[in-house]
Design a protein around this motif. Structure first.
Motif, PDB file in Angstrom:
ATOM      1  N   ARG A   1       0.830  -1.209   0.000  1.00 36.27           N
ATOM      2  CA  ARG A   1       0.000   0.000   0.000  1.00 36.27           C
ATOM      3  C   ARG A   1       0.868   1.265   0.000  1.00 36.27           C
ATOM      4  N   SER A   2       1.929   1.253   0.800  1.00 35.87           N
ATOM      5  CA  SER A   2       2.805   2.424   0.831  1.00 35.87           C
ATOM      6  C   SER A   2       3.551   2.601  -0.490  1.00 35.87           C
ATOM      7  N   GLU A   3       3.939   1.506  -1.113  1.00 34.49           N
ATOM      8  CA  GLU A   3       4.629   1.592  -2.403  1.00 34.49           C
ATOM      9  C   GLU A   3       3.687   2.076  -3.497  1.00 34.49           C
ATOM     10  N   LEU A   4       2.427   1.677  -3.410  1.00 33.80           N
ATOM     11  CA  LEU A   4       1.436   2.169  -4.366  1.00 33.80           C
ATOM     12  C   LEU A   4       1.239   3.668  -4.183  1.00 33.80           C
ATOM     13  N   PHE A   5       1.144   4.128  -2.945  1.00 38.12           N
ATOM     14  CA  PHE A   5       1.004   5.565  -2.686  1.00 38.12           C
ATOM     15  C   PHE A   5       2.201   6.325  -3.240  1.00 38.12           C
ATOM     16  N   TYR A   6       3.383   5.808  -3.003  1.00 39.30           N
ATOM     17  CA  TYR A   6       4.595   6.449  -3.514  1.00 39.30           C
ATOM     18  C   TYR A   6       4.591   6.486  -5.045  1.00 39.30           C
ATOM     19  N   GLY A   7       4.303   5.355  -5.675  1.00 45.38           N
ATOM     20  CA  GLY A   7       4.316   5.291  -7.139  1.00 45.38           C
ATOM     21  C   GLY A   7       3.297   6.218  -7.764  1.00 45.38           C
ATOM     22  N   ARG A   8       2.087   6.253  -7.206  1.00 44.21           N
ATOM     23  CA  ARG A   8       1.053   7.143  -7.732  1.00 44.21           C
ATOM     24  C   ARG A   8       1.464   8.606  -7.565  1.00 44.21           C
ATOM     25  N   SER A   9       2.089   8.918  -6.434  1.00 46.73           N
ATOM     26  CA  SER A   9       2.521  10.294  -6.202  1.00 46.73           C
ATOM     27  C   SER A   9       3.594  10.707  -7.197  1.00 46.73           C
ATOM     28  N   VAL A  10       4.560   9.840  -7.437  1.00 38.37           N
ATOM     29  CA  VAL A  10       5.624  10.150  -8.400  1.00 38.37           C
ATOM     30  C   VAL A  10       5.035  10.337  -9.792  1.00 38.37           C
ATOM     31  N   LEU A  11       4.131   9.462 -10.180  1.00 39.76           N
ATOM     32  CA  LEU A  11       3.538   9.564 -11.511  1.00 39.76           C
ATOM     33  C   LEU A  11       2.737  10.857 -11.662  1.00 39.76           C
ATOM     34  N   ARG A  12       2.019  11.246 -10.625  1.00 38.25           N
ATOM     35  CA  ARG A  12       1.271  12.503 -10.699  1.00 38.25           C
ATOM     36  C   ARG A  12       2.216  13.696 -10.792  1.00 38.25           C
TER      37      ARG A  12
ATOM     38  N   SER B   1      -1.725  12.285 -22.564  1.00 36.91           N
ATOM     39  CA  SER B   1      -2.354  10.994 -22.261  1.00 36.91           C
ATOM     40  C   SER B   1      -3.753  11.205 -21.674  1.00 36.91           C
ATOM     41  N   VAL B   2      -4.768  11.091 -22.505  1.00 38.70           N
ATOM     42  CA  VAL B   2      -6.133  11.335 -22.016  1.00 38.70           C
ATOM     43  C   VAL B   2      -6.604  10.233 -21.069  1.00 38.70           C
ATOM     44  N   GLY B   3      -5.985   9.066 -21.139  1.00 37.35           N
ATOM     45  CA  GLY B   3      -6.385   7.978 -20.255  1.00 37.35           C
ATOM     46  C   GLY B   3      -5.605   7.915 -18.962  1.00 37.35           C
ATOM     47  N   PHE B   4      -4.728   8.894 -18.742  1.00 38.27           N
ATOM     48  CA  PHE B   4      -3.806   8.806 -17.606  1.00 38.27           C
ATOM     49  C   PHE B   4      -4.525   8.767 -16.264  1.00 38.27           C
ATOM     50  N   ASP B   5      -5.348   9.766 -15.974  1.00 36.03           N
ATOM     51  CA  ASP B   5      -5.935   9.891 -14.639  1.00 36.03           C
ATOM     52  C   ASP B   5      -6.810   8.694 -14.282  1.00 36.03           C
ATOM     53  N   ASP B   6      -7.670   8.284 -15.211  1.00 34.52           N
ATOM     54  CA  ASP B   6      -8.559   7.151 -14.906  1.00 34.52           C
ATOM     55  C   ASP B   6      -7.770   5.857 -14.754  1.00 34.52           C
ATOM     56  N   THR B   7      -6.746   5.676 -15.577  1.00 38.67           N
ATOM     57  CA  THR B   7      -5.935   4.467 -15.461  1.00 38.67           C
ATOM     58  C   THR B   7      -5.182   4.456 -14.132  1.00 38.67           C
ATOM     59  N   LEU B   8      -4.629   5.603 -13.751  1.00 45.47           N
ATOM     60  CA  LEU B   8      -3.917   5.681 -12.480  1.00 45.47           C
ATOM     61  C   LEU B   8      -4.857   5.394 -11.309  1.00 45.47           C
ATOM     62  N   ASP B   9      -6.089   5.903 -11.370  1.00 51.79           N
ATOM     63  CA  ASP B   9      -7.051   5.613 -10.314  1.00 51.79           C
ATOM     64  C   ASP B   9      -7.358   4.117 -10.226  1.00 51.79           C
ATOM     65  N   SER B  10      -7.346   3.437 -11.372  1.00 48.90           N
ATOM     66  CA  SER B  10      -7.658   1.998 -11.376  1.00 48.90           C
ATOM     67  C   SER B  10      -6.593   1.184 -10.666  1.00 48.90           C
ATOM     68  N   PHE B  11      -5.393   1.748 -10.475  1.00 47.11           N
ATOM     69  CA  PHE B  11      -4.329   1.022  -9.776  1.00 47.11           C
ATOM     70  C   PHE B  11      -4.720   0.695  -8.341  1.00 47.11           C
ATOM     71  N   LEU B  12      -5.661   1.465  -7.775  1.00 49.70           N
ATOM     72  CA  LEU B  12      -6.089   1.219  -6.397  1.00 49.70           C
ATOM     73  C   LEU B  12      -6.713  -0.158  -6.238  1.00 49.70           C
ATOM     74  N   TRP B  13      -7.232  -0.715  -7.323  1.00 49.01           N
ATOM     75  CA  TRP B  13      -7.892  -2.024  -7.271  1.00 49.01           C
ATOM     76  C   TRP B  13      -7.110  -3.090  -8.027  1.00 49.01           C
ATOM     77  N   LEU B  14      -5.893  -2.764  -8.433  1.00 49.07           N
ATOM     78  CA  LEU B  14      -5.107  -3.707  -9.228  1.00 49.07           C
ATOM     79  C   LEU B  14      -4.474  -4.749  -8.317  1.00 49.07           C
ATOM     80  N   ALA B  15      -4.741  -6.011  -8.594  1.00 50.17           N
ATOM     81  CA  ALA B  15      -4.164  -7.123  -7.837  1.00 50.17           C
ATOM     82  C   ALA B  15      -3.470  -8.066  -8.807  1.00 50.17           C
ATOM     83  N   PRO B  16      -2.524  -8.862  -8.341  1.00 49.25           N
ATOM     84  CA  PRO B  16      -1.864  -9.806  -9.252  1.00 49.25           C
ATOM     85  C   PRO B  16      -2.875 -10.674  -9.987  1.00 49.25           C
TER      86      PRO B  16
END
Length: 244
Positions: free
Chosen positions: A100-111, A160-175
Motif C-alpha cells: 500500500r505504501s509503495e502504491l502511494f509512492y508510485g502514484r505520487s511520483v507519476l502525478r 495521455s487522455v487515459g492517464f488519470d482514470d488508469t492511475l485511479d484503477s491502480f487502487l484495485w489492481l491485484a496480481p
C-alpha cells in the motif's frame, strides 16, 4: 506494451534487435500516444486495455503472439498469460506487486511527473535539470536518452487522455491469476519507480526466480536494449536463464 503515460516509442531501442528474429508490433494503448481513447462509458483499467490490444491483434490476423510489456504493459502481459491467449509473456517491472505504501509512492511520483510535463516548456525537458529530475526516476543511465526522446516522452505524458482514470484503477489492481503459458519476469536493478523489492512478491506469485537486470532502471529498454532483447528472446523459448 508500454507503461502508463508513455507511448510505443519507449521500445524503439529494442525493436530492431527483436526484428532480427520476429515480426514486431509495438502498440499505443487506448488513450495514450497516437491511439484514440476508449469509447465513452468504458472504464480505463487493465481488463479493458488488455482486451483492446487483443482486439487490435485480432484485426491484424495475429493469433496467440508472444507478448512483452513494461510496467503497466508488463501487468497486461501477465494478465494475457493468465488467460492463455498468448504463447509466452515477458514482464519488465510489472505493476501490481506493490504494498500500500509503495502504491502511494508510485502514484505520487507519476502525478508529479505528469504535472511537470504539463507545466514545463518542451525546451526545458531536455535541459540538465529536466534530465536529472525525470530521467533518473525512470532510467539508470539518462545520458543514453536523447533530448528528442525526452521531449517526445514528456509530450506523450502530457497528452495521455487515459492517464488519470488508469492511475485511479491502480487502487484495485491485484496480481492476475496464475499463468497458463511460460512467463519471464525481470526487474531493473535500479528501478526507482517500482523498487526491486517488489520483485520478491512477483517471484512468489510466479513461483519462479525473477531476473535482475543489472545496471537498469524502470525502463531497461533505454539502459540496456541488448539485454532486454535477449531476455525477451529467451523467454519465447520457455523460461529465461539468468540475465548476465
Amino acid at each position: 506494451m508500454h507503461g502508463i503515460g508513455h507511448h510505443w516509442q519507449v521500445w524503439t531501442p529494442v525493436l530492431d534487435l527483436l526484428a532480427e528474429r520476429f515480426d514486431v508490433i509495438a502498440v499505443d494503448l487506448p488513450g495514450f500516444g497516437a491511439s484514440p481513447p476508449l469509447p465513452p462509458g468504458l472504464p480505463y483499467n487493465a481488463e479493458t486495455l488488455a482486451y483492446a490490444v487483443e482486439a487490435f491483434w485480432g484485426r491484424l490476423g495475429v493469433s496467440e503472439p508472444h507478448v512483452a510489456g513494461s510496467s503497466l504493459g508488463g501487468y497486461l502481459a501477465l494478465d494475457m498469460a493468465s488467460r492463455g491467449v498468448v504463447l509466452s509473456a515477458t514482464a519488465l517491472s510489472p505493476a501490481g506487486f506493490w504494498s500500500r505504501s509503495e502504491l502511494f509512492y508510485g502514484r505520487s511520483v507519476l502525478r508529479l511527473l505528469r504535472a511537470g510535463a504539463m507545466a514545463t516548456a518542451p525546451e526545458l525537458v531536455g535541459s540538465a535539470v529536466g534530465r536529472a529530475v525525470t530521467g533518473r526516476l525512470l532510467v539508470s543511465k539518462p545520458s543514453r536518452v536523447s533530448d528528442r526522446e525526452l521531449v517526445s516522452a514528456a509530450g506523450a505524458l502530457r497528452e495521455s487522455v487515459g492517464f488519470d482514470d488508469t492511475l485511479d484503477s491502480f487502487l484495485w489492481l491485484a496480481p492476475p491469476a496464475p499463468p497458463k503459458v511460460p512467463i519471464t519476469v525481470a526487474w531493473g536493478e535500479h528501478d526507482r519507480l517500482l523498487p526491486r523489492r517488489q520483485a520478491v512478491r512477483a517471484g512468489r506469485w510466479a513461483q519462479q526466480r525473477v531476473l535482475l537486470l543489472k545496471g537498469c532502471g524502470h525502463l531497461p529498454m533505454s539502459d540496456d536494449p541488448e539485454l532486454v532483447a535477449r531476455v525477451i528472446t529467451d523467454g519465447t523459448r520457455e523460461l529465461s536463464p539468468a540475465a548476465k
